[in-house]
Motif scaffolding. Structure first.
Motif, short mmCIF file in Angstrom:
data_model
loop_
_atom_site.label_atom_id
_atom_site.label_comp_id
_atom_site.label_asym_id
_atom_site.label_seq_id
_atom_site.Cartn_x
_atom_site.Cartn_y
_atom_site.Cartn_z
N LEU A 60 59.90 28.09 16.53
CA LEU A 60 60.95 27.30 15.87
C LEU A 60 60.42 26.02 15.23
O LEU A 60 61.20 25.09 14.96
CB LEU A 60 62.09 26.98 16.86
N HIS A 61 59.11 25.95 14.98
CA HIS A 61 58.57 24.73 14.36
C HIS A 61 57.33 25.08 13.53
O HIS A 61 56.27 25.34 14.08
CB HIS A 61 58.24 23.70 15.45
N SER A 62 57.50 25.09 12.20
CA SER A 62 56.35 25.40 11.34
C SER A 62 56.48 24.68 10.00
O SER A 62 57.58 24.37 9.55
CB SER A 62 56.25 26.90 11.12
N HIS A 63 55.33 24.41 9.40
CA HIS A 63 55.29 23.70 8.11
C HIS A 63 54.61 24.55 7.04
O HIS A 63 53.70 25.32 7.35
CB HIS A 63 54.53 22.38 8.26
N THR A 64 55.04 24.37 5.80
CA THR A 64 54.44 25.07 4.66
C THR A 64 53.95 24.03 3.65
O THR A 64 54.06 22.83 3.87
CB THR A 64 55.48 25.98 3.95
N ASP B 208 59.96 22.05 7.47
CA ASP B 208 59.15 21.12 6.68
C ASP B 208 59.68 19.70 6.83
O ASP B 208 60.87 19.49 7.04
CB ASP B 208 59.14 21.55 5.21
N HIS B 209 58.77 18.73 6.71
CA HIS B 209 59.16 17.32 6.82
C HIS B 209 60.12 16.95 5.70
O HIS B 209 59.76 17.06 4.51
CB HIS B 209 57.93 16.41 6.70
N ASP B 210 61.32 16.51 6.07
CA ASP B 210 62.27 15.90 5.14
C ASP B 210 62.59 16.77 3.92
O ASP B 210 62.95 16.24 2.86
CB ASP B 210 61.72 14.54 4.63
N VAL C 290 64.53 22.00 9.36
CA VAL C 290 63.99 20.80 8.73
C VAL C 290 63.47 19.91 9.85
O VAL C 290 63.86 20.08 11.02
CB VAL C 290 65.09 20.07 7.91
N GLU C 291 62.55 19.01 9.53
CA GLU C 291 62.09 18.02 10.52
C GLU C 291 62.19 16.64 9.86
O GLU C 291 61.44 16.34 8.92
CB GLU C 291 60.64 18.30 10.96
N ILE C 292 63.13 15.85 10.34
CA ILE C 292 63.40 14.55 9.71
C ILE C 292 62.72 13.42 10.49
O ILE C 292 62.82 13.35 11.72
CB ILE C 292 64.93 14.29 9.66
N SER D 261 55.41 25.73 17.71
CA SER D 261 54.00 25.33 17.72
C SER D 261 53.73 24.06 16.91
O SER D 261 52.79 23.33 17.18
CB SER D 261 53.15 26.46 17.16
N ASP D 262 54.55 23.79 15.87
CA ASP D 262 54.25 22.76 14.87
C ASP D 262 53.05 23.19 14.03
O ASP D 262 52.14 22.42 13.74
CB ASP D 262 53.98 21.40 15.53
N PHE D 263 53.12 24.46 13.61
CA PHE D 263 52.06 25.07 12.81
C PHE D 263 51.93 24.37 11.45
O PHE D 263 52.93 24.14 10.77
CB PHE D 263 52.40 26.56 12.59
N HIS D 264 50.69 24.00 11.08
CA HIS D 264 50.43 23.36 9.78
C HIS D 264 49.30 24.10 9.04
O HIS D 264 48.71 23.53 8.11
CB HIS D 264 49.98 21.91 9.96
N GLY D 265 48.94 25.32 9.45
CA GLY D 265 47.79 25.99 8.82
C GLY D 265 46.53 25.19 9.05
O GLY D 265 46.31 24.62 10.12
FE FE Z 1 56.22 19.19 12.59
#
Ligand code: FE
Ligand code: AMP
Ligand code: ZN
Ligand code: FE
Length: 285
Positions: A7-11, A39-41, A64-66, A248-252
């Motif tokens: 439930l936590h990933s970034h692109t 994604d952030h904001d 979203v992650e604010i 995980s807060d995946f960021h590649g």
């Molecule tokens: Fe994050």
């Protein structure tokens, strides 16, 4: 242990290195059942990911992650299952995106003043999207040989406590919750350890405060914490009868040690039940 949920990933819409389409492909190849893109904001990656997942069994959860105004640590609020077209949510996200655009050239200036040759255009180039974040500055510094690793760039120059840090305007806690809830979504505190509080009592008091402010869940399970910390926040959230999530807060390649679906070896989340519960709550909001 790898979960089939995250439930936590970034692109690349924020500071991940996979495009929404690439992340979806990876999640399908790795046999995930559901992932949230947080994604952030920014929520621009959601529709792209949902389209890319259309003919698969992978569920893409709107997220979203604010970044929230908070001292001394970092408070990130995840939101889930919002209506992407909600005007208030989009207005608040536009505000923080603009604050980021105001901040970024100031970081370039500070780095230039510190003797590093780089331009905003170079940073935008590695970002690969319109939204630039600090990991992109770190990447340019590595590429130009100014530091050996991205972590070194943060430790020496980009971290909140480092010499070239520039603050950006953020949403208040109240506004972040309001933006998510007005859009019919569920606010969840991300990676609690980053609040940087001193002891268990401070964390517990903070969770009570957040709950009173309308925050509905705690991301107890995250790769940012040890198993012991995960377990502590799980217990606290459970006692307060809050939703318990994990990601995980995946960021590649921007966070090479963080793997999709990995956020502790003792994850106590029944994801199908959690997702069903969250959807039920959203219907009522
Ligand atoms: Fe994050
Ligand atoms: P920004 O939103 O542009 O301020 O950048 C935030 C991003 O920088 C997040 O992905 C953070 O995980 C990352 N970040 C912030 N501080 C650090 C740090 N000390 N070390 C590594 N990454 C960091
Ligand atoms: Zn990030
Ligand atoms: Fe975060």
């Amino acid at each position: 242990m790898k979960q089939a949920y995250d439930l936590h990933s970034h692109t690349t819409v924020s500071d991940g290195t996979l495009t929404p389409e690439e992340l979806v492909k990876k999640a399908i190849d790795d046999k995930f059942h559901a992932i949230a893109i947080t994604d952030h904001d920014n929520i621009d990656g959601i529709k792209r990911a949902q389209k890319a997942a259309e003919d698969s069994n992978l569920e893409i959860i709107t997220g979203v992650e604010i970044s929230v105004e908070y001292q001394p640590g970092t408070l990130h609020m995840c939101g889930y299952f919002m209506d992407l077209n909600n005007d208030f949510l989009n207005d608040r996200l536009n505000f923080v995106q603009e604050a980021r655009r105001q901040r970024n050239p100031k970081i370039v200036k500070k780095l230039n003043d510190a003797g590093f040759d780089m331009t905003m255009a170079e940073v935008e180039d590695v970002a690969g999207s319109k939204q630039v974040g600090r990991p992109h500055f770190a990447t340019v510094m590595v590429d130009k040989g100014y530091v050996k690793t991205k972590q070194e760039a943060f430790d020496k120059y980009l971290d909140k406590s480092a010499s070239c840090y520039v603050n950006k305007e953020r949403l208040s806690l109240e506004d972040s919750v309001k933006a998510i809830k007005t859009a019919g979504g569920i606010p969840v505190l991300a990676h609690p350890i980053q609040l940087g509080l001193a002891n268990k009592k401070e964390y517990r008091d903070m969770f009570v405060h957040l709950k009173n402010m309308g925050v509905m869940g705690i991301e107890a399970f995250t790769s940012r914490q040890t198993d012991e910390e995960n377990s502590l926040f799980y217990q606290m959230a459970k006692e307060l009868d809050m939703l318990i999530t994990g990601g995980s807060d995946f960021h590649g390649a921007n966070k090479p040690n963080v793997k999709l679906g990995h956020f502790g070896s003792e994850v106590k989340v029944n994801f199908p039940a959690l997702i069903k519960e969250m959807k039920g709550i959203c219907k009522k909001i």
